[in-house]
Scaffold this active site. Structure first.
Site, PDB file in Angstrom:
ATOM      1  N   HIS A   1      30.052  47.480  46.500  1.00  0.00           N
ATOM      2  CA  HIS A   1      31.424  47.367  45.587  1.00  0.00           C
ATOM      3  C   HIS A   1      30.656  48.232  44.407  1.00  0.00           C
ATOM      4  CE1 HIS A   1      34.371  45.009  43.893  1.00  0.00           C
ATOM      5  NE2 HIS A   1      33.973  44.505  45.305  1.00  0.00           N
TER       6      HIS A   1
ATOM      7  N   GLU B   1      38.823  51.503  46.453  1.00  0.00           N
ATOM      8  CA  GLU B   1      38.708  49.995  45.758  1.00  0.00           C
ATOM      9  C   GLU B   1      38.559  50.869  44.070  1.00  0.00           C
ATOM     10  OE1 GLU B   1      37.875  46.615  47.009  1.00  0.00           O
ATOM     11  OE2 GLU B   1      36.594  46.849  45.957  1.00  0.00           O
TER      12      GLU B   1
ATOM     13  N   GLU C   1      31.393  46.032  41.366  1.00  0.00           N
ATOM     14  CA  GLU C   1      30.525  44.678  41.087  1.00  0.00           C
ATOM     15  C   GLU C   1      28.769  45.031  40.869  1.00  0.00           C
ATOM     16  OE1 GLU C   1      33.386  41.617  42.032  1.00  0.00           O
ATOM     17  OE2 GLU C   1      34.555  42.666  41.467  1.00  0.00           O
TER      18      GLU C   1
ATOM     19  N   ASN D   1      37.193  39.535  50.456  1.00  0.00           N
ATOM     20  CA  ASN D   1      35.871  39.478  49.642  1.00  0.00           C
ATOM     21  C   ASN D   1      35.467  37.862  48.924  1.00  0.00           C
ATOM     22  OD1 ASN D   1      33.215  39.591  48.233  1.00  0.00           O
ATOM     23  ND2 ASN D   1      33.920  41.293  47.301  1.00  0.00           N
TER      24      ASN D   1
ATOM     25  N   SER E   1      43.821  44.090  43.768  1.00  0.00           N
ATOM     26  CA  SER E   1      44.902  43.430  43.352  1.00  0.00           C
ATOM     27  C   SER E   1      45.833  43.496  44.385  1.00  0.00           C
ATOM     28  CB  SER E   1      45.337  43.918  41.890  1.00  0.00           C
ATOM     29  OG  SER E   1      44.466  43.986  40.601  1.00  0.00           O
TER      30      SER E   1
ATOM     31  N   LYS F   1      32.980  36.934  46.606  1.00  0.00           N
ATOM     32  CA  LYS F   1      32.662  36.942  45.875  1.00  0.00           C
ATOM     33  C   LYS F   1      31.923  35.968  45.863  1.00  0.00           C
ATOM     34  CE  LYS F   1      36.144  40.537  44.547  1.00  0.00           C
ATOM     35  NZ  LYS F   1      36.214  41.323  43.430  1.00  0.00           N
TER      36      LYS F   1
ATOM     37  N   GLY G   1      41.201  42.869  40.218  1.00  0.00           N
ATOM     38  CA  GLY G   1      41.039  41.443  39.132  1.00  0.00           C
ATOM     39  C   GLY G   1      42.116  41.401  38.411  1.00  0.00           C
TER      40      GLY G   1
HETATM   41  P1  13P Z   1      40.901  41.350  44.140  1.00  0.00           P
HETATM   42  O1  13P Z   1      41.375  41.148  45.366  1.00  0.00           O
HETATM   43  O2  13P Z   1      40.644  39.919  43.298  1.00  0.00           O
HETATM   44  O3  13P Z   1      41.156  42.368  42.994  1.00  0.00           O
HETATM   45  O4  13P Z   1      39.202  41.677  43.981  1.00  0.00           O
HETATM   46  C1  13P Z   1      39.443  43.358  45.069  1.00  0.00           C
HETATM   47  C2  13P Z   1      38.175  43.563  45.528  1.00  0.00           C
HETATM   48  O5  13P Z   1      37.399  43.763  44.358  1.00  0.00           O
HETATM   49  C3  13P Z   1      37.316  43.358  46.721  1.00  0.00           C
HETATM   50  O6  13P Z   1      36.837  43.875  47.244  1.00  0.00           O
END
Ligand code: 13P
Length: 249
Positions: free
Chosen positions: A92, A162, A94, A9, A208, A11, A168
């Site tokens: 997601h 997740e 976010e 992803n 992560s 983002k 992150g």
């Molecule tokens: P990270 O791998 O940067 O922690 O992000 C995970 C994520 O949100 C994937 O959709």
């Protein structure tokens, strides 16, 4: 698509020059037995599809629940499909946090994705406060029930667990914590689709994931792959994760 799935992803990262990382990823053959999916910003989908020429799958990061219309700034599932996507990430954390998306909205988006021929990659996971309150399994059960639309064929679904606090942050749950949630998700899928249906759904872990912890995460029962954020942006970081998944039992 294989149940083993390594998904990236990107983002809100990536412009044209970032396509070089996909070229690097594809420079050597990818391991057999693992499907690779990259979900770049929508602006890169078409160019990435041309570059990848079917060697990896591509996905969007969100879509609108409507097929078309007056929704400035949004993107329809059919637009993603036309640009080369076979998948779309939905729900997601976010998007749930930044845009207040509810389970019902995620389910409606998933219906739109299915109607356009896309496989929804539906994300769920608890916040730190919810975990500390002992509510993790309740939260993911509620998200599973509310975000996965009625009537979906399990062969057209990917789920990603997740934990919000792991995204992150460099923090990851313990293998036991991941195993507990993934077992609960598989059981929830079995209750809804039967065991054979549930077995068709790739259950990804996200938060992560990196080369140094991928093998340990992929050794957890009921983990079929990963949804990788930061470590999917560079081929040198993502390739070892794909290799770890290929090597997992
Ligand atoms: P990270 O791998 O940067 O922690 O992000 C995970 C994520 O949100 C994937 O959709």
């Amino acid at each position: 698509m294989a149940r083993k799935l390594a998904a990236g992803n990107w983002k809100m990262n990536g412009i044209g020059e970032s396509l070089a990382e996909v070229a690097l990823l594809l420079a050597d053959p990818l391991p057999a037995g693992v499907a690779v999916l990259i979900c770049p910003p929508a602006t890169l989908l078409h160019r990435m599809a041309v570059l990848a020429a079917g060697r990896i799958a591509l996905g969007g990061q969100d879509c609108h629940a409507a097929a078309a219309g007056a929704h400035t700034g949004d993107i329809a599932a059919a637009m993603l499909a036309e640009a080369g996507a076979s998948h779309v990430i939905l729900g997601h954390s976010e998007r749930r946090a930044d845009h207040g998306e509810t389970d019902a909205q995620v389910a409606a988006k998933a219906q739109a994705a299915l109607a356009a021929g896309l496989v929804p990659v539906i994300c769920l996971g608890e916040t730190l406060a919810e975990r500390q309150a002992g509510a993790t399994l309740d939260v993911v059960a509620r998200q599973l029930a509310g975000s996965v639309p009625d009537g979906i064929a399990p062969a057209r679904l990917v789920l990603a667990y997740e934990p919000v606090w792991a995204i992150g942050s460099g923090l990851t749950p313990t293998p036991d914590q991941i195993a507990e949630v993934h077992a609960a998700l598989r059981a929830g899928l079995s209750a809804r689709f039967g065991a054979a249906g549930a077995a068709q759904v790739p259950l990804l872990y996200g938060g992560s994931v990196k080369a140094s912890n991928a093998a340990a995460i992929f050794a957890v029962p009921e983990v079929d792959g990963a949804l990788v954020g930061g470590a999917s942006l560079k081929a040198a970081d993502f390739r070892p994760i794909v290799a770890a998944l290929a090597a997992a039992a």
